[in-house]
Design an enzyme around this catalytic site. Structure first.
Site, short mmCIF file in Angstrom:
data_model
loop_
_atom_site.label_atom_id
_atom_site.label_comp_id
_atom_site.label_asym_id
_atom_site.label_seq_id
_atom_site.Cartn_x
_atom_site.Cartn_y
_atom_site.Cartn_z
CG ASN A 46 5.62 -41.87 -9.21
OD1 ASN A 46 5.87 -40.69 -9.65
ND2 ASN A 46 4.38 -43.10 -10.27
CG ASP A 47 9.25 -47.10 -8.06
OD1 ASP A 47 8.71 -47.68 -7.22
OD2 ASP A 47 8.51 -48.50 -8.76
CE LYS B 198 -3.23 -1.13 2.71
NZ LYS B 198 -4.09 -0.81 3.26
N GLY C 111 11.67 -42.59 -14.02
CA GLY C 111 10.07 -42.96 -13.57
C GLY C 111 10.81 -42.57 -12.42
CD GLU D 185 11.34 -48.51 -12.51
OE1 GLU D 185 10.19 -47.85 -11.75
OE2 GLU D 185 11.05 -48.91 -13.57
CB SER E 267 11.18 -42.27 -19.09
OG SER E 267 10.18 -41.88 -19.02
CE1 TYR F 171 8.83 -38.70 -22.31
CE2 TYR F 171 10.43 -38.59 -23.24
CZ TYR F 171 10.13 -39.14 -22.58
OH TYR F 171 9.87 -40.35 -22.62
NE ARG G 199 -5.34 3.52 3.70
CZ ARG G 199 -5.03 3.60 2.64
NH1 ARG G 199 -4.51 4.26 2.29
NH2 ARG G 199 -5.94 2.60 1.79
NE ARG H 87 1.25 -46.02 -14.91
CZ ARG H 87 0.76 -45.68 -14.88
NH1 ARG H 87 -0.19 -45.04 -15.95
NH2 ARG H 87 0.93 -44.36 -14.76
CG MET I 157 -3.18 -8.02 9.02
SD MET I 157 -1.83 -7.26 9.04
CE MET I 157 -1.56 -6.64 7.40
CB CYS J 69 6.90 -41.34 -17.57
SG CYS J 69 7.92 -43.00 -16.16
NE ARG K 177 5.73 -49.55 -16.59
CZ ARG K 177 5.03 -49.34 -15.64
NH1 ARG K 177 6.07 -48.36 -14.77
NH2 ARG K 177 3.76 -49.52 -15.48
N GLY L 274 -8.47 -7.44 3.97
CA GLY L 274 -8.84 -7.34 4.57
C GLY L 274 -8.43 -7.72 6.10
CG HIS M 254 -13.61 -10.92 3.77
ND1 HIS M 254 -13.76 -12.31 4.47
CD2 HIS M 254 -12.57 -11.32 3.48
CE1 HIS M 254 -12.98 -13.06 3.98
NE2 HIS M 254 -12.26 -11.99 4.35
NE ARG N 114 -5.52 -4.95 -3.49
CZ ARG N 114 -6.07 -4.46 -2.30
NH1 ARG N 114 -5.34 -4.86 -1.17
NH2 ARG N 114 -7.55 -4.27 -2.56
P1 ADP Z 1 -7.83 -2.45 3.65
O1 ADP Z 1 -5.83 -2.96 3.64
O2 ADP Z 1 -8.43 -3.26 4.22
O3 ADP Z 1 -8.30 -2.51 1.97
P2 ADP Z 1 -7.00 0.58 4.15
O4 ADP Z 1 -5.92 0.99 4.58
O5 ADP Z 1 -7.20 0.16 1.81
O6 ADP Z 1 -7.99 -0.86 3.97
O7 ADP Z 1 -8.93 1.12 4.21
C1 ADP Z 1 -9.97 0.71 4.86
C2 ADP Z 1 -11.16 1.89 3.86
O8 ADP Z 1 -10.60 3.13 4.09
C3 ADP Z 1 -10.25 1.77 2.20
O9 ADP Z 1 -12.01 1.88 1.46
C4 ADP Z 1 -9.71 2.82 1.84
O10 ADP Z 1 -9.91 3.70 0.99
C5 ADP Z 1 -10.16 3.80 3.13
N1 ADP Z 1 -8.96 4.88 3.84
C6 ADP Z 1 -8.26 4.83 4.51
N2 ADP Z 1 -7.19 5.87 4.32
C7 ADP Z 1 -8.33 6.56 3.96
C8 ADP Z 1 -7.93 8.27 3.73
N3 ADP Z 1 -6.98 8.83 4.51
N4 ADP Z 1 -8.60 9.35 3.53
C9 ADP Z 1 -10.12 8.16 3.00
N5 ADP Z 1 -10.12 7.06 3.16
C10 ADP Z 1 -9.33 6.40 3.63
MG MG Z 2 -7.80 -1.33 0.76
MG MG Z 3 8.05 -48.60 -11.26
#
Ligand code: ADP
Ligand code: MG
Ligand code: MG
Length: 916
Positions: free
Chosen positions: A800-801, A28, A798, A777, A796, A883, A98, A590, A109, A863, A649, A107, A483, A365
């Site tokens: 597995n063996d 981020k 083998g 093998e 070839s 191959y 953030r 086989r 963290m 194989c 084989r 989602g 999510h 991202r």
């Molecule tokens: P996540 O990694 O869970 O997406 P974010 O850090 O991106 O968490 O933030 C969660 C939400 O809050 C996102 O929709 C983001 O756009 C919004 N947000 C984060 N920082 C700001 C900010 N400075 N101003 C407005 N919205 C924000």
């Molecule tokens: Mg985000």
């Molecule tokens: Mg064999």
């Protein structure tokens, strides 16, 4: 020593960091810096590096004093650009705190918004905006998030189910809405909100025994701490385990000036993908909500509007698109979309907020996508000349390609099935399973070997393990960026979200759509490509080979790869399937397959007769009877592979495996041999071995009973000769199994020569084209490969063996200990699934080198099961095999992995190419 830099600034058209610094700034932070550098409208802010996360955990949660100095300095920079001051009563700056790891963990963290609102700053913000409703809405959000993230989670409080502070506050909110008859959060008036925040504060005091902090600095540092703390949170840890992300990476913290999407009707917030992440088509695709703050869209609590007209899902006609509602801002956003794609040369997943008509970018991202979308985007971007062929190849993970080879609901059955509900097609493909309503049940049922569909009102990050265990996920709420949708797409799982007609009652363990009720354990079938839910259990079919993007993508792979790809196939049907999937031959046929299963009665009986023969004469007679069956079987497969090589084989398993156990079978056999049952049993017992895996099998059978080899060789040559007469091009490659020395191969070569001459004479031809080679093998064969190559034209491996023999792990008995080895970290993976490149791989490398030293044009393949496992395929490329051969369904995966091996080689710095 110079002091370490822990804080990186961004904003005002420039930044300390850039996108290449993901390890240090997290994804981020690095991309916020990059967007700032590109001159895009990014609210100013700063990133505290991932290194500080490590320091934080090393110092048991204490920050070094220099961090405070650096943060104050960076904050002053933000204040200057934004023209506001943090904690100031007249021009208060609010910030968000953030999280952001190297790789996105949707989602998992924490983020806290609106930090800096206190009794001191609230009046100032009200005066400045003239919008008290907005200010109190922002304040109640801050209290909700902060109490949950900072005061409860980060403090290590573990409330009972349903007793979390956030849920308790949400219940208070709901109470107010119910009492006043409001439908939406936006219906709350400023007075409602004013009262609500007081209720909140009292509730927090009651639940957590602490009061909500009324100081901007205290809020800020609480937020920073909570983000670092969330790295070791339960759900983040479990997500990392599933995704294989190391704990040491740490998260960065981004502190960023707030911009507000909840300031009225000219404000909004949204999430978008520069192309459709579920199908890959080249449409700007996204969702937005007017008068809302960021988390509202992702949380799935309100059904969002589509961003433009072209991608509007059915059922949202009443909601205006951003394109219509804010045409000018949409245009600006669209221009940024194009600029981002050109710059990053890949599909981006973006967050934006519009504050009183002004657009702000909050995140970009590389967007997660499912398999079909990954393939389509790779092909399209290659055609658009945005990326090269090699880049296109690296854009699709083998597991994503696998999704295209996965089953869908049988379209014929689907036509007749009962539709229970429709939702958004968040993860394509089909699935059917039994309904469960909690993540815990999903995991438990899955452990019992049941296929389940996890049905939730909406999912949250606590559900990941259950989502993983489920065949598919179905939610009643949420949009394409919710999510559930994000996680399912990342895993290529079938998923339908926002199926609003479904009423989920997790308590009663049932769902209802109108009068239709489905209890826990009831069956549902999902079409995740269309977003349709059916009652009952529908049959599934494999669907995809007609997909034109799949075909085009495989063509790109084939152009780049050098390694050949064959299939392991034992029947003409498998052979045809293998050809369809693009196999360039059969690497392992086989022959004993014809003695198992349907239609095997006659040949099996004759084989048993041969096995239980005592004299050479008896045995010859049985073999003569058997030979036409073997010939017919081989001929059918050679014919199906017309023009392509087929490695056949000779008989491999220990004979004792074929001894009949049923009483009547034994009687029938004795009668046919003209002996008594006692005599038959005596002969059968004589075949018993203590250690049949390493016993009388493979080439050892051919050495002791040359008649067996001759029988098979005759069948092969006659089948090939007949096909040639019929105008077909048969290319048999005769493969001798379980060899350990060149002498065995010289011995069998005499038989090959003799039978070839006889069959050639019989069919009046000079030569029947064929190759002669061996499986490698047994470790000794790899070591003596130099001599073995003198007597053979191909090897070839083998594996597995070879793995079994190299480790001394019995393939059939690893269940008892290998899982424990993996758990304890003694083995990185099951070596029967992923080739052990260090040990087994060294034998392979050595075998190839020694073999080719004798015979430079020696053909080499693999194989074993490993031939379709991507990492192993790449190894085979490196050691210079010609191959790989794998099961027909794995052929496309192997073609991709082989192409990726070339592309990755090109990326490596010069001088490091090839295998050491
Ligand atoms: P996540 O990694 O869970 O997406 P974010 O850090 O991106 O968490 O933030 C969660 C939400 O809050 C996102 O929709 C983001 O756009 C919004 N947000 C984060 N920082 C700001 C900010 N400075 N101003 C407005 N919205 C924000
Ligand atoms: Mg985000
Ligand atoms: Mg064999």
């Amino acid at each position: 020593m110079a002091k370490r830099k822990y804080v990186y600034f961004f904003g005002g058209g420039k930044a300390d960091g850039d996108t290449a610094m993901k390890n240090l700034l997290g994804g981020k932070g690095a991309n916020l810096a990059e967007m700032a550098n590109l001159g895009m409208p990014v609210p100013a802010g700063f990133t505290i590096s991932t290194e500080m996360c490590t320091v934080y955990y090393q110092n048991k949660g204490k920050f070094p004093p220099e961090l405070r100095v650096a943060v104050d300095k960076a904050m002053a920079g933000v204040e200057k650009i934004m023209g506001l001051r943090f904690g100031d009563p007249s021009v208060p700056l609010l910030v968000s705190c953030r999280s952001g790891a190297r790789r996105s963990m949707p989602g998992m963290m924490e983020t806290v918004l609106n930090i800096g609102l206190t009794s001191k700053t609230i009046p100032g913000l009200v005066a400045k905006t003239g919008n008290p409703r907005f200010v109190y809405d922002a304040y109640r959000r801050l209290i909700q998030m902060y109490s949950d993230v900072v005061m409860e989670k980060a403090a290590g409080v573990e409330p009972a189910e349903g007793k979390g502070v956030r849920q308790q506050l949400e219940r208070e909110l709901q109470k107010v809405k119910d009492a006043k008859g409001y439908k939406q959060d936006t219906d709350l008036t400023v007075d409602d909100l004013r009262a609500l925040v007081e209720t909140y504060k009292a509730k927090i005091q009651a639940v957590l025994g602490k009061s909500f902090p009324d100081d901007a600095q205290e809020q800020l540092w609480g937020g920073i701490r909570a983000v670092f703390q969330s790295w070791m949170g339960k759900r983040a840890c479990s997500y990392r385990r599933i995704e294989g992300i190391p704990d040491e990476w740490g998260t960065a913290v981004n502190v960023q000036a707030m911009v507000f999407g909840n300031m009225g009707d000219t404000s909004a917030t949204g999430v978008a993908f520069t192309r459709n992440p579920a199908t890959g088509d080249d449409h700007f695709y996204g969702e937005w909500l007017p008068n809302a703050q960021g988390e509202d869209v992702v949380a799935g609590t309100r059904t969002p509007n589509s961003i433009n007209e072209a991608t509007r899902p059915v059922g949202t006609e009443h909601l205006p698109s951003l394109e219509k509602a804010m045409a000018k801002t949409y245009k600006e956003l669209y221009a940024i979309r194009n600029k981002l794609e050109k710059h990053y040369r890949d599909m981006q997943d973006i967050e934006f907020t519009i504050q009183e008509g002004r657009l702000w970018m909050l995140q970009t991202r590389v967007g997660k996508r499912n398999g079909p979308a990954a393939v389509r985007m790779a092909v399209d971007m290659f055609r658009e000349r945005l990326i090269t062929a090699q880049e296109a190849i690296l854009r699709v993970a083998p597991s994503q390609l696998d999704e295209l080879l996965h089953p869908i609901l049988d379209p014929a059955a689907e036509k007749k099935a009962t539709v229970v509900a429709k939702g958004l097609p968040a993860g394509p493909g089909g699935a059917c399973g039994q309904v469960v309503f909690t993540a815990g049940e999903a995991v438990a049922w899955n452990k019992q070997g049941k296929k389940v569909i996890l049905v939730r009102e909406e999912t949250n990050p606590e559900d990941v393990e259950g989502m993983r265990a489920a065949e598919a996920i179905l939610t009643a709420r949420g949009g394409m960026t919710s999510h559930a949708a994000l996680v399912a797409r990342g895993w290529g799982k079938c998923c339908i979200v926002g199926a609003g007609a479904i009423h989920v009652d997790a308590h009663a363990r049932q769902l209802a759509v109108g009068s239709t009720v489905v209890q826990e354990g009831g069956w549902l079938s999902l079409n995740g490509t269309k977003g349709v839910v059916y009652l009952d259990r529908l049959p599934m079919v494999i669907g995809s080979e007609e997909n034109p993007y799949f075909v085009a993508f495989m063509k790109i792979c084939d152009k780049v790869r050098r390694l050949g790809v064959r299939a392991n196939a034992d029947t003409p049907e498998d052979a045809r399937k293998a050809r369809q999937f693009g196999a360039e031959g059969i690497g392992l046929f086989r022959t004993e397959h014809m003695f198992y299963g349907k239609g095997a009665e006659v040949p099996l009986f004759l084989l048993r007769k041969m096995i239980h023969s005592k004299t050479v004469e008896e045995r010859r007679k049985a073999l003569d009877e058997l030979s036409p069956h073997i010939k017919a079987d081989i001929k059918a497969t050679l014919e199906a592979m017309d023009g392509l090589p087929v490695t056949i084989r000779l008989l491999d398993p220990p004979l004792h495996e074929f001894v009949p156990r049923a009483e009547d079978e034994r009687k029938r056999l004795a009668k046919s041999l003209g002996i008594g049952i006692k005599e038959l049993e005596a002969r059968a017992n004589a075949l018993h071995e203590t250690n049949p895996m390493m016993g009388h099998r493979g080439v050892r059978l051919g050495v002791t009973y040359p008649g067996i080899s001759e029988c098979w060789l005759r069948a092969i040559f006659e089948a090939a000769a007949e096909l040639r007469k019929e105008g077909k091009k048969a290319l048999p490659e005769i493969m001798i199994p379980v060899t350990c020395d060149v002498s065995e191969l010289r011995d069998q070569a005499k038989l090959v020569k003799k039978v070839h001459a006889e069959v050639a004479a019989k069919y009046h031809v000079r030569k029947i084209p064929h190759l002669y080679g061996t499986m490698i093998e047994i470790p000794r064969a790899a070591l003596r490969a130099g001599e073995i190559a003198e007597a053979t034209e191909f090897f070839s491996f083998g594996t597995n063996d070879l793995t079994q023999m190299t480790y001394g792990f019995s393939r059939d008995d690893i269940g008892g200990f290998v899982p424990a080895y993996i758990e304890k970290g003694l083995l990185p993976a099951d070596p029967f699934q992923i080739l052990d490149t260090l040990g087994v791989g060294e034998l392979i490398d050595l075998g190839i080198k020694r073999g080719r030293a004798t015979k430079p044009n020696l053909k080499v393949g693999i194989c074993g099961e490993h031939g379709g496992e991507p990492a192993s395929v790449k190894f085979c490329h490196k050691v210079g095999m010609n191959y790989v051969s794998c099961s027909p369904f794995r052929v496309p995966i192997a073609r991709l992995a082989a192409a990726q091996a070339v592309a990755e080689e090109a990326q490596e710095p010069k001088g490091k190419k090839g295998h050491k």
